[in-house]
Design a protein around this motif. Structure first.
Motif, mmCIF file in Angstrom:
data_model
loop_
_atom_site.group_PDB
_atom_site.id
_atom_site.type_symbol
_atom_site.label_atom_id
_atom_site.label_comp_id
_atom_site.label_asym_id
_atom_site.label_seq_id
_atom_site.Cartn_x
_atom_site.Cartn_y
_atom_site.Cartn_z
ATOM 1 N N ALA A 294 -3.031 9.083 -3.094
ATOM 2 C CA ALA A 294 -4.044 8.142 -2.329
ATOM 3 C C ALA A 294 -5.456 8.340 -2.524
ATOM 4 N N TYR A 295 -5.953 9.334 -2.936
ATOM 5 C CA TYR A 295 -7.337 9.633 -3.075
ATOM 6 C C TYR A 295 -7.752 9.928 -4.563
ATOM 7 N N TRP B 111 -0.323 14.654 5.493
ATOM 8 C CA TRP B 111 -0.834 13.679 6.314
ATOM 9 C C TRP B 111 0.610 13.339 7.405
ATOM 10 N N LEU C 185 5.580 5.016 -0.226
ATOM 11 C CA LEU C 185 6.508 6.471 0.245
ATOM 12 C C LEU C 185 7.516 5.974 1.070
ATOM 13 N N ASN D 13 -5.055 14.989 2.044
ATOM 14 C CA ASN D 13 -5.192 14.793 3.472
ATOM 15 C C ASN D 13 -4.495 15.549 4.195
ATOM 16 N N ASN E 10 0.092 15.970 -2.835
ATOM 17 C CA ASN E 10 -0.809 15.158 -2.512
ATOM 18 C C ASN E 10 -2.133 15.664 -2.728
ATOM 19 N N ARG F 280 -3.863 -4.003 1.816
ATOM 20 C CA ARG F 280 -2.371 -3.526 1.695
ATOM 21 C C ARG F 280 -1.704 -3.770 0.449
ATOM 22 N N THR G 291 -6.392 1.415 -2.100
ATOM 23 C CA THR G 291 -6.505 1.483 -0.525
ATOM 24 C C THR G 291 -7.794 2.372 -0.628
ATOM 25 N N LYS G 292 -7.841 3.437 -1.073
ATOM 26 C CA LYS G 292 -8.878 4.368 -0.815
ATOM 27 C C LYS G 292 -9.527 4.502 -2.253
ATOM 28 N N ASP H 120 1.857 11.771 -4.143
ATOM 29 C CA ASP H 120 0.669 10.797 -3.450
ATOM 30 C C ASP H 120 -0.822 11.002 -3.995
ATOM 31 N N ALA I 159 0.941 -1.229 0.051
ATOM 32 C CA ALA I 159 0.005 -0.003 -0.148
ATOM 33 C C ALA I 159 0.760 1.189 0.142
ATOM 34 N N LEU I 160 0.145 2.460 0.104
ATOM 35 C CA LEU I 160 0.879 3.638 -0.173
ATOM 36 C C LEU I 160 1.994 4.065 0.935
ATOM 37 N N THR I 161 1.701 3.777 2.171
ATOM 38 C CA THR I 161 2.580 3.900 3.207
ATOM 39 C C THR I 161 3.893 3.221 2.920
HETATM 40 C C1 LIG Z 1 -2.305 11.369 2.037
HETATM 41 C C2 LIG Z 1 -2.074 9.923 2.218
HETATM 42 N N1 LIG Z 1 -1.234 9.159 1.697
HETATM 43 C C3 LIG Z 1 -0.852 7.946 2.012
HETATM 44 C C4 LIG Z 1 -1.814 7.189 3.000
HETATM 45 C C5 LIG Z 1 -1.450 5.806 3.184
HETATM 46 O O1 LIG Z 1 -2.283 4.966 2.476
HETATM 47 P P1 LIG Z 1 -2.177 3.226 2.797
HETATM 48 O O2 LIG Z 1 -3.183 3.061 3.651
HETATM 49 O O3 LIG Z 1 -2.266 2.685 1.266
HETATM 50 O O4 LIG Z 1 -0.874 2.950 3.216
HETATM 51 C C6 LIG Z 1 -2.803 7.821 3.432
HETATM 52 C C7 LIG Z 1 -3.799 7.058 4.481
HETATM 53 O O5 LIG Z 1 -4.424 7.704 5.077
HETATM 54 C C8 LIG Z 1 -2.951 9.242 3.147
HETATM 55 O O6 LIG Z 1 -3.997 9.855 3.709
#
Ligand SMILES: Cc1ncc(COP(=O)(O)O)c(C=O)c1O
Length: 433
Positions: A238-239, A150, A129, A203, A199, A282, A273-274, A236, A124-126
């Motif tokens: 994510a959304y 974030w 990154l 977020n 991003n 994940r 993820t989102k 990023d 996943a994105l975490t």
């Molecule tokens: C801006 C941003 N990037 C990355 C993520 C991480 O996403 P993931 O759950 O896919 O690791 C989030 C999750 O809240 C987020 O808000």
């Protein structure tokens, strides 16, 4: 950390330097030293594939050659055993990577005809990154981000990789994205290399650049790259896709930046993820793009990233990758996704309606610019946000997030009928504290 560079890493570094020396300069010390092993266990395992006896792999097989698995686990899955139990490759299931690459083109038509790497699968994105930080961030490198970001960036970039997080005010007083702030922040941080994160939808604010802001942003970054600065631009996404207003940019900035300049490496972090509402699966992706990027350059970057993934998590969840691949090929997927989008958009519109219907709320709090994503934020005019949050919890049975002097409201998690009461409570709580 020893300074020894393995011959396999050195070979990748040479490929990258030959294709684009600026990208080689962007790599961190770890990034320069990492490689995806072509020799050793993986290679020997590959050579044994299809042989009558393959005693190389570190998984267990039943007498019939199927994965040796426990029925109490297998009975819960609709997937063929082979799509659930074995390891996935470190860079991800090949068909899934290809499919996501195709979907990127559908989502951002500007990408057509441009070159970029194959997406690699991350946890996943975490983790994506984190892999970007692994490859490009050394102790003391600067990551530039708008001040509303974030909070996990602090742990990923700041704590884990020693990156200095430098911020600029997210919005102009007029409520646009603060491009001038970005320009000034770039000027304020000297050095040959800068890592920049963007991003959108954002977020915590729920803001995405307006269409008219995008060319200006691109111009700014290209001018910096033209002046000789090496820019790693982390996108990023994510959304991605959750844009609720006309005039708001709907494509990924990756489409604009992946061929912007030889000194600008665009790194796209995205995933289901989102976008596809699978938070616990994940699975995410990391994709690289740079002007003039050759297949050799991208393969070398992919090999480095795959090495970092192997060193870090080995590989991402196989059942999740298999389920997603099947879903993305299912004709129902697009319709279902539209329905989920409509659910969120309706809540977004309800917030707009409620705030327009209650001009008195403006005495108590101001909404920050928002047009997309999962969230919107408000700034209490006089009240302390943390006290408002406490009041909401204590007297209104309502939870919101307080951060950086604002309150973040996740309408993604608030049923439509509860939006009006939520803002009424917020108003009362602001007045009360
Ligand atoms: C801006 C941003 N990037 C990355 C993520 C991480 O996403 P993931 O759950 O896919 O690791 C989030 C999750 O809240 C987020 O808000």
């Amino acid at each position: 950390m020893t300074n020894r560079v393995d011959a396999q890493a050195a070979a990748l570094n040479e490929v990258i330097t030959a294709a684009n020396p600026a990208v080689a300069d962007m790599l961190s010390t770890r990034g320069r030293r990492i490689y995806f092993p072509k020799l050793g266990i993986l290679a020997q395992s590959g050579e044994a594939r299809g042989k009558t006896i393959n005693a190389t792999i570190g998984t267990a097989l039943a007498e019939d050659g199927a994965p040796l698995c426990l029925p109490s686990i297998a009975s819960q899955m609709n997937l063929p055993k082979g799509a659930a139990f074995p390891y996935a490759p470190s860079p991800g299931v090949p068909d899934l990577r290809q499919q996501w690459g195709k979907m990127l083109l559908d989502k951002s038509p500007e990408l057509a005809g441009k070159t970029f790497s194959q997406p690699l699968v991350t946890c996943a994105l975490t983790h994506g990154l984190s892999m970007a930080a692994y490859l490009f961030c050394d102790d003391g490198d600067v990551l530039l981000t708008p001040d509303l970001y974030w909070e996990n960036y602090d742990l990923i970039f700041g704590i884990s990789y020693g990156t200095t997080i430098a911020t600029y005010p997210t919005f102009t007083p007029a409520g646009g994205f603060n491009l001038d702030g970005l320009r000034k922040a770039m000027a304020a941080h000297a050095g040959n290399k800068l890592v920049i994160s963007l991003n959108f939808p954002n977020n915590p604010t729920g803001y995405t650049l307006l269409e008219k802001e995008v060319p200006e942003l691109k111009k700014l970054l290209v001018a910096e790259a033209q002046a000789g600065r090496r820019l790693v631009v982390l996108l990023d996404d994510a959304y991605f896709g959750l844009v609720f207003e006309n005039g708001v940019y709907r494509q990924s900035l990756f489409a604009d930046l992946c061929d912007a300049h030889e000194n600008l490496l665009a790194v796209k972090l995205d995933g289901p993820t989102k976008e596809d509402y699978v938070w616990g699966f994940r699975v995410g992706f990391i994709t690289f793009g740079v002007k003039g990027g050759t297949p050799a350059l991208y393969q070398a970057l992919e090999a480095k990233c795959a090495g970092a993934i192997r060193a870090n998590i080995s590989n991402a969840s196989m059942p999740a990758q298999s389920m997603l691949l099947a879903a993305w090929k299912n004709p129902a997927y697009a319709v279902e996704k539209q329905q989920a989008y409509d659910t969120l958009k309706t809540r977004y519109q309800e917030i707009r309606r409620v705030l327009a219907a209650h001009p008195e709320y403006r005495e108590a709090f101001m909404a920050l610019p928002y047009n997309s994503g999962y969230f919107m934020c408000v700034k209490p005019c006089r009240a302390d946000p943390e006290k408002v949050r406490q009041k909401l919890l204590a007297d209104h049975s309502t939870g919101v997030i307080s951060l950086c002097g604002i309150l973040r409201i996740a309408f993604s998690a608030t049923p439509l009928a509860k939006i009006e009461p939520l803002f009424a409570s917020l108003y009362q709580a602001c007045q009360a504290v």
